[in-house]
Design a protein around this motif. Sequence first.
Motif, PDB file in Angstrom:
ATOM      1  N   SER A 151       0.832  -1.213   0.000  1.00 42.44           N
ATOM      2  CA  SER A 151       0.000   0.000   0.000  1.00 42.44           C
ATOM      3  C   SER A 151       0.860   1.252   0.000  1.00 42.44           C
ATOM      4  O   SER A 151       0.593   2.196  -0.754  1.00 42.44           O
ATOM      5  CB  SER A 151      -0.881   0.062   1.251  1.00 42.44           C
ATOM      6  OG  SER A 151      -1.662  -1.067   1.319  1.00 42.44           O
ATOM      7  N   ALA A 154       2.419   1.741  -3.284  1.00 42.85           N
ATOM      8  CA  ALA A 154       1.455   2.288  -4.250  1.00 42.85           C
ATOM      9  C   ALA A 154       1.223   3.775  -3.976  1.00 42.85           C
ATOM     10  O   ALA A 154       1.078   4.577  -4.907  1.00 42.85           O
ATOM     11  CB  ALA A 154       0.141   1.512  -4.171  1.00 42.85           C
ATOM     12  N   HIS A 157       4.058   5.561  -5.452  1.00 46.17           N
ATOM     13  CA  HIS A 157       3.965   5.551  -6.918  1.00 46.17           C
ATOM     14  C   HIS A 157       2.906   6.556  -7.399  1.00 46.17           C
ATOM     15  O   HIS A 157       3.025   7.104  -8.507  1.00 46.17           O
ATOM     16  CB  HIS A 157       3.613   4.139  -7.387  1.00 46.17           C
ATOM     17  CG  HIS A 157       3.622   3.999  -8.872  1.00 46.17           C
ATOM     18  ND1 HIS A 157       4.773   4.118  -9.623  1.00 46.17           N
ATOM     19  CD2 HIS A 157       2.616   3.766  -9.762  1.00 46.17           C
ATOM     20  CE1 HIS A 157       4.474   3.954 -10.904  1.00 46.17           C
ATOM     21  NE2 HIS A 157       3.174   3.747 -11.013  1.00 46.17           N
ATOM     22  N   ARG A 165       9.475   5.106  -9.296  1.00 49.87           N
ATOM     23  CA  ARG A 165       9.648   3.737  -9.807  1.00 49.87           C
ATOM     24  C   ARG A 165      10.809   3.694 -10.810  1.00 49.87           C
ATOM     25  O   ARG A 165      11.613   2.770 -10.804  1.00 49.87           O
ATOM     26  CB  ARG A 165       8.345   3.277 -10.485  1.00 49.87           C
ATOM     27  CG  ARG A 165       8.515   1.957 -11.193  1.00 49.87           C
ATOM     28  CD  ARG A 165       7.251   1.392 -11.792  1.00 49.87           C
ATOM     29  NE  ARG A 165       7.630   0.411 -12.795  1.00 49.87           N
ATOM     30  CZ  ARG A 165       6.983  -0.700 -13.084  1.00 49.87           C
ATOM     31  NH1 ARG A 165       5.872  -0.982 -12.457  1.00 49.87           N
ATOM     32  NH2 ARG A 165       7.422  -1.517 -14.004  1.00 49.87           N
ATOM     33  N   TRP A 265      -2.613   9.805   0.759  1.00 47.38           N
ATOM     34  CA  TRP A 265      -3.098   8.416   0.644  1.00 47.38           C
ATOM     35  C   TRP A 265      -3.564   7.973   2.033  1.00 47.38           C
ATOM     36  O   TRP A 265      -2.871   8.207   3.034  1.00 47.38           O
ATOM     37  CB  TRP A 265      -1.947   7.545   0.179  1.00 47.38           C
ATOM     38  CG  TRP A 265      -2.275   6.104  -0.059  1.00 47.38           C
ATOM     39  CD1 TRP A 265      -2.430   5.121   0.876  1.00 47.38           C
ATOM     40  CD2 TRP A 265      -2.464   5.476  -1.326  1.00 47.38           C
ATOM     41  NE1 TRP A 265      -2.701   3.931   0.274  1.00 47.38           N
ATOM     42  CE2 TRP A 265      -2.731   4.109  -1.082  1.00 47.38           C
ATOM     43  CE3 TRP A 265      -2.437   5.924  -2.662  1.00 47.38           C
ATOM     44  CZ2 TRP A 265      -2.956   3.190  -2.110  1.00 47.38           C
ATOM     45  CZ3 TRP A 265      -2.657   5.005  -3.682  1.00 47.38           C
ATOM     46  CH2 TRP A 265      -2.919   3.664  -3.409  1.00 47.38           C
ATOM     47  N   SER A 294      -6.610   2.237   0.548  1.00 50.92           N
ATOM     48  CA  SER A 294      -6.277   0.823   0.725  1.00 50.92           C
ATOM     49  C   SER A 294      -6.622   0.412   2.148  1.00 50.92           C
ATOM     50  O   SER A 294      -6.587   1.233   3.077  1.00 50.92           O
ATOM     51  CB  SER A 294      -4.782   0.579   0.443  1.00 50.92           C
ATOM     52  OG  SER A 294      -3.986   1.463   1.220  1.00 50.92           O
ATOM     53  N   GLY A 319      -3.771   1.425 -10.253  1.00 48.53           N
ATOM     54  CA  GLY A 319      -2.640   2.118  -9.625  1.00 48.53           C
ATOM     55  C   GLY A 319      -1.676   1.119  -9.005  1.00 48.53           C
ATOM     56  O   GLY A 319      -0.449   1.250  -9.130  1.00 48.53           O
ATOM     57  N   LEU A 320      -2.247   0.106  -8.346  1.00 47.18           N
ATOM     58  CA  LEU A 320      -1.392  -0.929  -7.734  1.00 47.18           C
ATOM     59  C   LEU A 320      -0.628  -1.667  -8.850  1.00 47.18           C
ATOM     60  O   LEU A 320       0.582  -1.924  -8.735  1.00 47.18           O
ATOM     61  CB  LEU A 320      -2.267  -1.910  -6.941  1.00 47.18           C
ATOM     62  CG  LEU A 320      -1.536  -2.959  -6.107  1.00 47.18           C
ATOM     63  CD1 LEU A 320      -0.742  -2.314  -4.982  1.00 47.18           C
ATOM     64  CD2 LEU A 320      -2.529  -3.968  -5.516  1.00 47.18           C
ATOM     65  N   ALA A 323       2.182   0.302 -10.164  1.00 42.90           N
ATOM     66  CA  ALA A 323       3.334   0.351  -9.257  1.00 42.90           C
ATOM     67  C   ALA A 323       4.215  -0.889  -9.421  1.00 42.90           C
ATOM     68  O   ALA A 323       5.426  -0.811  -9.250  1.00 42.90           O
ATOM     69  CB  ALA A 323       2.860   0.483  -7.808  1.00 42.90           C
TER      70      ALA A 323
END
Length: 480
Positions: A151, A154, A157, A165, A265, A294, A319-320, A323
Amino acid sequence: MPGDIPSAELRRALHQVADLIADYVDGVGDRPVLPHVKPGAVRGALPAAPPLEAESLDAILEDYERLIEPNVTHWNHPGFMAYFGITASGPGIVGEALAAALNVNAMLWRTSPAATELEEVVCDWLRGMIGLPEVFRGHINDTASMSTLLSLAAARHALADLEIRRRGMAGRGDVPTLTVYCSDQAHSSVDKAVMALGLGHDNLRHVASDDAFRLDPQALRRAVAADREAGSRPMAVVATVGTTSSTSVDPVAAIADVCAAEGLWLHVDAAYAGSAAVCPELRAPFAGWERADSIVVNPHKWLFTPFDCSVLLVRDVDGLRSAFSLVPEYLRTAEEDQVTNLMDLGIQLGRRFRALKLWMVIRRFGVEGLRAAIREHCRLAREFASWVAADSRFELCAPVPFSVVCFRWRGQGLEEAELETRNHDLLDAVNGAGPVFLSHTALAGRYVLRLAIGNLKTTERHVAQAWDLIRDFAGDAPSG
Ligand SMILES: Cc1ncc(COP(=O)(O)O)c(C=O)c1O
């Protein structure tokens, strides 16, 4: 080539193991929870070198019964009330056995269509069972530690302008210090995730909690503002519903407001308590978690699924994927645009078929069966708390929102250090008796005892037995 063992031998051993398992599950409650074993004793009883020649499964199983089974700590014991009580339920054990035989590695849809699609279905069931909206998509990991690590990766990212990344963080003048926030009660897995991601442990803010061990949203706002002022870039907040020490509940809705206002987030760690949301009447503490980016819920904690099984629910599965997805030629498949390839949603390539046991648990108990068990555990915890509250020699040390009770022997006029020693000795004495196993923690600088209910076979009799032992060993002045 010798090949595997003959199928007749396997069949015979499996029948024998079926009996071993059923006998263990039936009889585990009659054993002491903690084995009477000194450090090094198991190692000392085992040969230092492996056998050169094959041994029979009979001989190996005999050693299992003699050396291994009696010398584990019995987590599946109804008197196991330390840390978080857990259960490897019958349906979960059956699922685990079948997964071992199938031995599938669901890294790609092609490497096991059923494992991939069952995981999607079961995570979707769980999402609905705990009252989360359809936008959340689940992914099974080994542990909450991994789910939280993914999480926060992500979350990092999602700071797309930084291109971490591709470009990393080191040696760049254009990457500000990224800060993460949690309460001073958050689990150490948050610290480890921050460390592993190279964010720096110093950049995790353990925001003060209030007198009920809940993160204070005002203190959170102030911490975020101070970091912005200092030139850092606040990145993510981890709110906990059901903290490890006291099962306290951070005010998720107020924290979600801060995250929305600040563009942060929001990860909700509901590793233990998330399962309680299967009961509609227990959902109030979770208000606001539907706004998270998340969420982690561990069926291996309080949903009667054998270790390990942790479900990460994410709002933006793309999105995950963005990443983590990285597909070398040897893992390319023709159908990759039409299917989920689970390897794309995390660090691991290879993965166990964990969905099978969770599917069996949910089907065999049904949602109502799971609710009934969780309700009963909460009732038992309230009952135990009422006994503690009614005995002037003891005090409750935290509210009891779920199935864990924090309490201690209070002494009269003793210094904190002395109280710690006395409670420590009391815990040792209770745990040494055999039928129950409790653990401890520190709350507001005080040493406290924890009684955690989570095993399907724990009944009022076991909780009363724990209370009898605690009172007997406490006496007027426990000395252990
Ligand atoms: C609130 C909370 N989060 C995370 C964890 C870590 O769980 P795991 O062992 O699945 O990594 C725990 C463990 O007890 C926990 O209580």
